[in-house]
Design an enzyme around this catalytic site. Structure first.
Site, mmCIF file in Angstrom:
data_model
loop_
_atom_site.group_PDB
_atom_site.id
_atom_site.type_symbol
_atom_site.label_atom_id
_atom_site.label_comp_id
_atom_site.label_asym_id
_atom_site.label_seq_id
_atom_site.Cartn_x
_atom_site.Cartn_y
_atom_site.Cartn_z
ATOM 1 C CE LYS A 96 -4.514 0.325 2.307
ATOM 2 N NZ LYS A 96 -5.191 0.462 3.601
HETATM 3 O O1 G3P Z 1 -8.902 1.174 4.873
HETATM 4 C C1 G3P Z 1 -9.013 2.490 5.327
HETATM 5 C C2 G3P Z 1 -9.757 2.537 6.607
HETATM 6 O O2 G3P Z 1 -9.086 1.796 7.605
HETATM 7 C C3 G3P Z 1 -9.994 3.943 7.068
HETATM 8 O O3 G3P Z 1 -11.222 3.917 7.733
HETATM 9 O O4 G3P Z 1 -12.998 4.691 9.239
HETATM 10 O O5 G3P Z 1 -10.581 5.425 9.599
HETATM 11 O O6 G3P Z 1 -11.912 6.310 7.663
HETATM 12 P P1 G3P Z 1 -11.697 5.150 8.624
#
Ligand code: G3P
Length: 228
Positions: A83
């Site tokens: 990534k």
């Molecule tokens: O894969 C990306 C994810 O982990 C981010 O999620 O909820 O932190 O925006 P969030």
């Protein structure tokens, strides 16, 4: 549509992998930090549990170091996907790593323009963060609609749309409706997809009525008794 689990919690991954419905996993530095474990160990264990793509994010910000870290991470297991962030250096690293045959997931995508760059850089996946766009009053799924339409209009683009920052079942349903290739979601969202009160209510009623028959299927009998 493939489901990836978005966590570095190994117990959760083991439990949900057993459903047979999880096709891979995504992690990021925040999720790995939350696990409290050594990064390489967590990735190795996830790769041993799930045979599909497992995203491991570089921690550098400059292209040469990202490339070195990406090659290092790719050596942990054959199903590691590296990534990189959607920055000029991240896309330079993406171009070089994908040129080495290493699958790359370009993350932190928030615009269609960025998604076009990721595809041109040879990304295997692009990760638009829908929840974080919703957080600032935009509609994250509008971005998914745009990217899916652009990628369909550009057959030379081989990058798959990996919907990320998923916060609920509606994101997953809409992503499927729009033709996104993958949705990565926290364990709680996977479980929420199963849940419906009418399913629980209907099953309870079936079981109660079956109980009243006093019957039990004789599963040990290789030849079910024919009706008299
Ligand atoms: O894969 C990306 C994810 O982990 C981010 O999620 O909820 O932190 O925006 P969030």
């Amino acid at each position: 549509m493939r489901f990836f689990i978005d966590t570095a919690d190994l117990d959760e991954i083991r439990t949900l992998a057993a459903t047979g419905l999880i096709d891979g996993a995504t992690t990021n530095p925040s999720l790995v930090a939350r696990s409290g474990r050594r990064f390489e160990d967590v990735i190795a264990e996830i790769c041993a549990i799930l045979p599909g793509p497992v995203s491991a994010e570089v921690t550098a910000l400059d292209a040469p170091t990202m490339v070195a870290e990406g090659r290092y991470l790719a050596r942990i297991a054959t199903n590691v996907t590296v990534k990189v962030p959607l920055t000029p250096d991240g896309l330079k690293a993406c171009r070089e790593l994908s040129g080495d045959g290493i699958p790359v997931n370009v993350t932190l995508c928030f615009s269609a323009g960025q998604a076009i760059l990721a595809a041109k850089a040879g990304a295997t996946f692009v990760s638009p963060f829908v929840g974080r766009l919703d957080d600032i009053g935009l509609n994250g799924m509008d971005l998914i609609r745009d990217i899916c339409a652009i990628y369909r209009a550009q057959p030379a683009f081989k990058t798959e749309v990996l919907v990320a920052s998923v916060r609920g079942v509606n994101h997953v349903i809409e992503a499927a409706r729009l033709g996104a290739h993958v949705a990565t979601m926290p364990p709680a969202v996977v479980r929420a997809l199963y849940a419906h009160p009418l399913t629980d209510k209907g099953l309870a009623a079936f079981m109660a009525d079956w109980e009243k028959t006093g019957q039990k299927l004789d599963v040990g009998n290789s030849k079910p008794r024919a009706a008299e």
